[in-house]
Design a protein around this motif. Sequence first.
Motif: not given
Length: 377
Positions: A278-291
Amino acid sequence: MVSIKQPMSNLDLFPPAPPSSEPGPLDRLLKVSRLYVETGVEEHLRGREILARFPDAERIPVASHQGIPGLFGNEGNAEAWNRIKGSTLVLGVKKTMSFTPNGRSCDFIPPSAANGCVMSCAYCYVPRHKGFANPVTVFVNIDRILASIRRHARRLGPKTEPNSVDPRYWAYDIGCNSDCAADAALSDNVRDLVRLFTTLPNAMGTFATKWVNRELLTYAPKGKTRIRFSLMPAAKAKLLDVRTSPIAERLAAIDDFVAAGYEVHLNFSPVVVYEGWQEEYDALFQQVDAAMGPAAKAQLAAEVIFLTHHAGLHEVNLRWHPKAESLLWTPDTQEAKVSQGGGHNVRYRTGLKGRLVAEFQELMARRLPYCRVRYAF
């Protein structure tokens, strides 16, 4: 004398790109030293083009691109998995022009222009059908494949009822058995398919990819091809997405592909469950948004597919990549499953999986509220 003008083929409309002396995008992954050449390949322009690209490769004539002795079904090849992928190319002639209804990633799966892959994702289902080696097979009769799609789309007529695949167009997944971004570095088949859809008023192409091939930015898709960039947390991609483009590189490509005229969606597949996912996907979603910029966000959608595995592939993986199996093979949380195609696989247990899918979607909605989920299972 009256001359009769012959009808133009797709290869006439879209002539082959001139050869380049620059390093190709797959040079790091594929140095072709052995070509298996099915009878009839050299009768096709695309076959001759590909053969000319690898003049120094050993050529082995074969009666069929399937069941090649010593290559497919050879259990001894498990330990040579990546060596075979990195040195071997099969050229074949597609015989069956069949269309399979889908309803998830696409409306129909058309005849494939290739199967197999230069990459080595540990969960890939294609090796289950090809045996203990999974090099790329390129089909050289691309004209016939293009013509079959054109006829099929013409028979369908307009798409009058929107569905979860697409509201306007009949969508054809042209990369169901391979990765089209990688295939495009081997021949012009993918370019011809992308440009075909620009001429079909009621149809579009789509494919998922884990490889960033910027050559595709020159194809002028005119909004008629959807690329689905596959994503997972970067630390797990290093373990499972073997020989693929890094996650950061895939994210950095999204805006460029939207600007080039592609529709770009996200493919969260496979979602693998492990402690801390869950924590790793939460970080991935934030990376997607920023990209992504506003244009990419405005057209974004995603598909979510939790891991399906297979006992036979598990046994093969233990021989070349056992570390991956510590994540993929978890009998305490998995159960037997018969897939839509009739395959006997394993998936996360009923009940547990429903809770996992719901939790994933809640996490995603929190960080990417503008991203529509086309389907999740």
